[in-house]
Design a protein around this motif. Structure first.
Motif, mmCIF file in Angstrom:
data_model
loop_
_atom_site.group_PDB
_atom_site.id
_atom_site.type_symbol
_atom_site.label_atom_id
_atom_site.label_comp_id
_atom_site.label_asym_id
_atom_site.label_seq_id
_atom_site.Cartn_x
_atom_site.Cartn_y
_atom_site.Cartn_z
ATOM 1 N N VAL A 1 11.518 65.564 24.516
ATOM 2 C CA VAL A 1 11.070 64.868 23.338
ATOM 3 C C VAL A 1 10.171 65.838 22.613
ATOM 4 N N GLN B 1 11.862 68.706 20.947
ATOM 5 C CA GLN B 1 12.633 68.324 19.760
ATOM 6 C C GLN B 1 12.021 67.619 18.625
ATOM 7 N N ASP B 2 11.173 66.982 18.919
ATOM 8 C CA ASP B 2 10.487 65.937 18.032
ATOM 9 C C ASP B 2 8.857 66.283 17.762
ATOM 10 N N ARG C 1 19.843 57.963 21.317
ATOM 11 C CA ARG C 1 19.366 57.435 20.163
ATOM 12 C C ARG C 1 20.618 56.506 19.368
ATOM 13 N N SER D 1 15.622 59.906 24.666
ATOM 14 C CA SER D 1 16.484 61.237 24.748
ATOM 15 C C SER D 1 17.388 60.893 23.184
ATOM 16 N N SER D 2 17.630 62.259 22.855
ATOM 17 C CA SER D 2 18.221 62.525 21.615
ATOM 18 C C SER D 2 20.029 61.982 21.980
#
Length: 168
Positions: free
Chosen positions: A21, A24-25, A98, A94-95
């Motif tokens: 995370v 990614q974010d 989502r 987690s992606s």
């Protein structure tokens, strides 16, 4: 998928989730210590995971307080003090999970626990995290205002939210 209280033996998998995370974010934006310390804060009121065996696909925690600016805004706008609230934090998904309702279920677990403790849930969120803001507002959270929270090495503009009241 199961939402359940986080156990000590979940921490390695939670750190793995938080690492992804973060990449990614860029969440968390600032961490003073390692991700394990970020997730396993002493004095937390609770923490939950979303598990799809063998993976942990989500995490949320509940803390007794937030930063000074958040708590001051809360007091000014609602009259609530530190003993009246529980802070929803460390929410991450987690992606791959989502859009499946995992974040909403984790948010509900933390909110319900806050209510069971006789506390009103609150949270603060980076003003740039549009998907999180949409999640909170769709689930009845009320924006109280914005603050700038200062951290070693930087500052973060955040919205402060008051969670829905407990159902009678």
């Amino acid at each position: 998928m199961e939402i359940r209280p986080r156990r000590d033996d979940d921490l390695d998998r939670c750190v793995a989730l938080a690492t992804i995370v973060k990449q990614q974010d860029d969440y968390p934006v600032y961490i003073a210590r390692d991700l394990r310390s970020f997730l396993a804060v002493p004095g937390a009121l609770g923490a939950w995971v979303a598990e799809t065996d063998p993976d942990i696909v989500g995490h949320v925690a509940l803390h007794p307080s937030s930063g000074k600016a958040v708590m001051e805004l809360l007091s000014e706008t609602t009259g609530l003090g530190p003993d009246d609230v529980a802070v929803v934090s460390r929410l991450m998904v987690s992606s791959a999970a989502r859009g499946t309702g995992v974040a909403r279920q984790l948010l509900a677990a933390a909110t319900g626990h806050a209510h069971s403790l006789g506390r009103q849930p609150i949270l603060d969120v980076d003003v740039r995290t549009e998907s999180a803001i949409i999640l909170y507002e769709r689930n009845g959270w009320q924006r109280l205002g914005s603050v700038t929270s200062r951290f070693p090495g930087g500052a973060l503009d955040e919205y402060v939210y008051l969670g829905p009241a407990a159902e009678s």
